[in-house]
Design an enzyme around this catalytic site. Structure first.
Site, PDB file in Angstrom:
ATOM      1  N   ARG A   1       0.825  -1.217   0.000  1.00  0.00           N
ATOM      2  CA  ARG A   1       0.000   0.000   0.000  1.00  0.00           C
ATOM      3  C   ARG A   1       0.856   1.262   0.000  1.00  0.00           C
ATOM      4  O   ARG A   1       0.473   2.272  -0.540  1.00  0.00           O
ATOM      5  CB  ARG A   1      -0.863   0.019   1.262  1.00  0.00           C
ATOM      6  CG  ARG A   1      -2.133  -0.733   1.042  1.00  0.00           C
ATOM      7  CD  ARG A   1      -3.152  -0.406   2.103  1.00  0.00           C
ATOM      8  NE  ARG A   1      -3.913  -1.632   2.337  1.00  0.00           N
ATOM      9  CZ  ARG A   1      -3.806  -2.369   3.411  1.00  0.00           C
ATOM     10  NH1 ARG A   1      -3.006  -2.024   4.388  1.00  0.00           N
ATOM     11  NH2 ARG A   1      -4.498  -3.471   3.534  1.00  0.00           N
TER      12      ARG A   1
ATOM     13  N   GLU B   1      11.643 -23.775  23.121  1.00  0.00           N
ATOM     14  CA  GLU B   1      12.147 -22.421  22.888  1.00  0.00           C
ATOM     15  C   GLU B   1      12.338 -21.725  24.227  1.00  0.00           C
ATOM     16  O   GLU B   1      11.586 -21.975  25.178  1.00  0.00           O
ATOM     17  CB  GLU B   1      11.139 -21.624  22.074  1.00  0.00           C
ATOM     18  CG  GLU B   1      10.853 -22.225  20.717  1.00  0.00           C
ATOM     19  CD  GLU B   1       9.968 -21.312  19.887  1.00  0.00           C
ATOM     20  OE1 GLU B   1      10.495 -20.425  19.224  1.00  0.00           O
ATOM     21  OE2 GLU B   1       8.736 -21.491  19.936  1.00  0.00           O
TER      22      GLU B   1
ATOM     23  N   ASP C   1       0.554 -23.311  16.233  1.00  0.00           N
ATOM     24  CA  ASP C   1       1.783 -22.592  15.883  1.00  0.00           C
ATOM     25  C   ASP C   1       2.938 -23.545  15.545  1.00  0.00           C
ATOM     26  O   ASP C   1       3.727 -23.260  14.663  1.00  0.00           O
ATOM     27  CB  ASP C   1       2.177 -21.697  17.071  1.00  0.00           C
ATOM     28  CG  ASP C   1       3.243 -20.683  16.703  1.00  0.00           C
ATOM     29  OD1 ASP C   1       3.099 -20.040  15.651  1.00  0.00           O
ATOM     30  OD2 ASP C   1       4.215 -20.526  17.467  1.00  0.00           O
TER      31      ASP C   1
ATOM     32  N   HIS D   1       5.311 -27.639  11.927  1.00  0.00           N
ATOM     33  CA  HIS D   1       6.738 -27.987  11.995  1.00  0.00           C
ATOM     34  C   HIS D   1       6.961 -29.398  12.555  1.00  0.00           C
ATOM     35  O   HIS D   1       7.775 -30.159  12.043  1.00  0.00           O
ATOM     36  CB  HIS D   1       7.494 -26.982  12.868  1.00  0.00           C
ATOM     37  CG  HIS D   1       7.254 -25.547  12.472  1.00  0.00           C
ATOM     38  ND1 HIS D   1       7.101 -25.154  11.172  1.00  0.00           N
ATOM     39  CD2 HIS D   1       7.142 -24.411  13.212  1.00  0.00           C
ATOM     40  CE1 HIS D   1       6.917 -23.839  11.122  1.00  0.00           C
ATOM     41  NE2 HIS D   1       6.931 -23.369  12.350  1.00  0.00           N
TER      42      HIS D   1
ATOM     43  N   LYS E   1       7.035 -22.677  24.740  1.00  0.00           N
ATOM     44  CA  LYS E   1       7.754 -21.399  24.815  1.00  0.00           C
ATOM     45  C   LYS E   1       8.223 -21.173  26.245  1.00  0.00           C
ATOM     46  O   LYS E   1       7.677 -21.752  27.184  1.00  0.00           O
ATOM     47  CB  LYS E   1       6.809 -20.261  24.409  1.00  0.00           C
ATOM     48  CG  LYS E   1       6.381 -20.333  22.958  1.00  0.00           C
ATOM     49  CD  LYS E   1       6.497 -18.983  22.300  1.00  0.00           C
ATOM     50  CE  LYS E   1       6.125 -19.034  20.838  1.00  0.00           C
ATOM     51  NZ  LYS E   1       7.269 -19.075  19.940  1.00  0.00           N
TER      52      LYS E   1
HETATM   53  C1  BG6 Z   1       7.228 -20.131  13.869  1.00  0.00           C
HETATM   54  C2  BG6 Z   1       6.324 -19.863  15.028  1.00  0.00           C
HETATM   55  O1  BG6 Z   1       6.541 -20.789  12.839  1.00  0.00           O
HETATM   56  O2  BG6 Z   1       8.314 -20.931  14.293  1.00  0.00           O
HETATM   57  C3  BG6 Z   1       7.083 -19.203  16.148  1.00  0.00           C
HETATM   58  O3  BG6 Z   1       5.261 -19.027  14.602  1.00  0.00           O
HETATM   59  C4  BG6 Z   1       8.290 -20.024  16.528  1.00  0.00           C
HETATM   60  O4  BG6 Z   1       6.254 -19.019  17.284  1.00  0.00           O
HETATM   61  C5  BG6 Z   1       9.107 -20.345  15.292  1.00  0.00           C
HETATM   62  O5  BG6 Z   1       9.052 -19.274  17.447  1.00  0.00           O
HETATM   63  C6  BG6 Z   1      10.223 -21.295  15.630  1.00  0.00           C
HETATM   64  O6  BG6 Z   1      11.097 -21.359  14.555  1.00  0.00           O
HETATM   65  P1  BG6 Z   1      12.619 -21.772  14.760  1.00  0.00           P
HETATM   66  O7  BG6 Z   1      13.155 -21.813  13.378  1.00  0.00           O
HETATM   67  O8  BG6 Z   1      13.229 -20.721  15.626  1.00  0.00           O
HETATM   68  O9  BG6 Z   1      12.579 -23.092  15.431  1.00  0.00           O
END
Ligand code: BG6
Length: 637
Positions: free
Chosen positions: A68, A242, A261, A266, A367
């Site tokens: 935008r 994390e 998430d 993942h 987390k």
């Molecule tokens: C993301 C999530 O997809 O992956 C985040 O939205 C997370 O919350 C992140 O922190 C973790 O990625 P990586 O590569 O640091 O393991």
């Protein structure tokens, strides 16, 4: 997508190594819709720049940004020039290479709901593509919020993008829906405009070398093939922990939670790579067929199974390993103070296929935990008869990158004594490891029209189908124990109980640094510490639990990773406290004496237990270190 609070890439996170060999990518025009956002400056542009530095982008390529913001091409180039200084990942910035890329950047301003904007964009794509010789390969990257996907795809279609001459690709970022029905609806909407082979869904975990290596490891190392089944493997653990909390992403995260998430995407990717049948070839459909087939074999949980086999957690205030005090999840900006959103999940799954029948897979992610680490642990069945330790194969995905096998080895000396030992492949020692953004290989593959590392409709929907029962039950029932783990700890105790119930435990990959926090170990040589880390077993205890009883004839050593304990005399009077980084039980360990105090947890604690037999056996080879241990223990007493 990875967006963190990082405001710039630090010097130690930069290096100059190459991404590795490879042919120059196919010519193409990359269009970034939403080019003024974070993703472009933090990840896409640094990734493109890395590809240029390694000679992997062709002469015939161009990048067009649309957003935008009313900028023209000159102002857009100027903006990118400033941003790349902060976000490039190489040690030395190569101004010539950047100039090469910058001269290929273009911009058009436009509102995403304005059909005229797309007509202008189409004309620019055709003109730029024609000028640079890249016409016929158009990549449309949707770096925008998913709520605009439907409108944007409709308008792209309306402006003729779906009928552009040559090949077209639409690249989308997660989240792909918020549950199964919305993911199905999103996929249907995408498929109204694009063919499946034109849709490139990004899961940035597939950009990680160590994740791609899972397939390479299995395909290229035949010695493991006969063992890769439930007859030889006891169970598999996949952990992605994390240390960061939700930071500035409270608004997104509170609607999302850890299951959407991390688990749905993942962790499912890693599960698929580890457990799928090996594809007959590396053809994209062959690989993606097997991944989807594996997810479809996961037994769906009913509410009883969710209640029994899934643990949720939410962090409360606590301290990090560096001593920083952090707030609880409910106190984070833009988070509901009564939030029921889980920031931690541990779940047990079964795969209903011949290869894995009866073998559990445990997944966990959270987390604000004690350690950042993504690891896949494959625990083999113990050998019959000798009662020895089972072998363990560990894929270290990050931050340490490597593969490790835990074996038993004979200790040097006349006796036939065994000791746990590790065999390690370390990426950093073997390859010029590159620290790109992780997006390089994904962009490179997209230019080349190779969808192997992107998620197909069936995979995404199968992932949602697996987690949907968990989302449903956790949405319907409030967790009245939230927050149930303190920031900086190993997560909720119930997650440990989940495995203890099956007579198993989570493998915490302990590093030397963890032991070095304690004064007792501070002098120990690196080899000794390595051996000790292999011998440590994690144990989580509740507040109020007694860990050792005065007079008891046990002599294991305990290292306090998190929490606080107190030592009590025979009348229950407090003798003193034991805090994080300290250890207790040194005298009993060194001299095999009965415990001279009771030690009780004041708060929930994460402990490492070092069995006295292991300690003595390991330390025997280091007489000087042993004397030093004794001096420290005496002084502390
Ligand atoms: C993301 C999530 O997809 O992956 C985040 O939205 C997370 O919350 C992140 O922190 C973790 O990625 P990586 O590569 O640091 O393991």
């Amino acid at each position: 997508m990875r967006t963190g609070p990082v405001e710039t890439v630090s010097a130690e996170d930069r290096d100059n190594s190459r991404l590795g060999g490879g042919a120059v990518a196919a010519p193409g025009v990359l269009v970034i819709l939403g080019a003024s956002g974070d993703l472009t400056k933090r990840l896409l542009m640094p990734a493109l720049y890395n590809l240029v530095c390694d000679g992997l982008l062709p002469e015939a390529c161009a990048v067009i940004g649309m957003a935008r913001r009313s900028l023209d091409t000159t102002a857009f180039r100027e903006q990118q020039r400033q941003d790349i200084q902060r976000f490039h990942t190489r040690r030395d910035f190569d101004a010539d290479r950047w100039a090469w890329l910058e001269s290929r950047l273009h911009y058009t301003a436009g509102d995403f709901s304005d059909p005229e904007a797309y007509a202008r964009l189409r004309d620019l794509v055709l003109a730029v593509g024609g000028d640079c010789g890249a016409a016929g390969n158009t990549l449309l990257y949707l770096a925008i919020s998913p709520e605009f996907f439907q409108t944007v795809n409709g308008l792209l279609d309306g402006a003729g993008f779906t009928r552009l001459p040559g090949r077209r690709k639409i690249i989308v970022e997660k989240p792909f829906g918020k549950d199964l029905p919305s993911a199905v609806a999103l996929n249907r909407s995408l498929l109204t405009h694009w063919r499946e082979d034109e849709i490139y869904r990004i899961d940035h975990y597939l950009g990680k070398e160590t994740v791609q290596n899972l397939l390479a490891f299995r395909m290229a190392n035949g010695i493991f093939a006969p063992l890769w089944n439930a007859a030889h493997i006891d169970h598999i653990q996949i952990s992605a922990t994390e240390t960061v909390g939700v930071e500035t992403r409270g608004e997104y995260y509170d609607k999302t939670g850890v299951v959407r998430d991390m688990l749905q995407n993942h962790l499912m990717q890693m599960l698929a790579y580890v457990c799928m049948e090996l594809p007959v070839s590396l053809h994209p459909s062959a690989v993606r067929d097997e991944k989807s087939r594996l997810l479809r074999s996961v037994r769906l949980l009913d509410p009883t199974a969710v209640a029994r086999d899934c643990v949720r957690g939410q962090y409360g205030a606590g301290t990090k390993a560096d001593g920083a005090v952090v707030s609880g999840y409910r106190q984070e900006p833009n988070v509901d103070p009564n939030s029921n959103t889980p920031t931690y999940a541990a779940i047990k799954l079964h795969l209903d296929n011949d290869r894995w029948a009866g073998m559990p897979v445990y997944l966990r992610s959270g987390k604000s935990l004690w350690k950042r680490g993504t690891e896949i642990v494959v625990q083999f069945r113990p050998q019959a008869g000798d009662g020895g330790e089972p072998n363990v194969l560990i894929f270290h995905i990050q931050p340490f990158q490597g593969v490790e096998i835990r074996i038993q080895a004979k200790r040097p000396g006349p006796a036939f004594d065994l000791q746990r030992a590790g065999m390690r492949f370390d990426y950093a020692e073997t390859f010029e490891a590159t620290r790109g953004t992780g997006y390089e290989v994904l962009l490179y593959s997209a230019f080349n029209g190779d969808p192997t590392l992107f998620s197909r409709t069936d995979f995404v929907e199968a992932g949602w189908r697996i987690v949907q029962p968990v989302l449903d039950l956790w949405n319907e029932t409030r967790a009245d124990d939230f927050p149930n783990y303190m920031a900086g700890t190993w997560g909720p105790l119930a997650a440990h109980a989940l495995l203890a119930r099956d007579d198993r435990r989570w493998h915490e990959c302990i590093t030397r640094e963890v032991l070095l926090r304690s004064e007792f170990f501070s002098h120990a040589p690196a080899v000794l510490l390595n051996n000790l880390t292999l011998a440590c077993q994690p144990r989580a205890v509740k507040a109020g639990a007694t860990v050792v009883e005065r007079g008891e004839q046990s002599s294991d050593l305990y290292v306090v990773c998190r929490g606080e304990l107190e030592a009590l005399d025979e009348d229950g009077r407090r003798l003193g406290g034991v805090k994080e980084g300290e250890c207790f039980g040194e005298m009993a360990l060194l001299d095999n004496r009965p415990r001279n105090a009771t030690v009780r947890a004041v708060s929930p604690c994460d402990l490492l237990v070092l069995a006295a037999t292991d300690f003595r056996r390991i330390v025997e080879d280091f007489p000087e270190a042993e004397a030093q241990f004794r001096r420290i223990a005496e002084r502390r007493r």
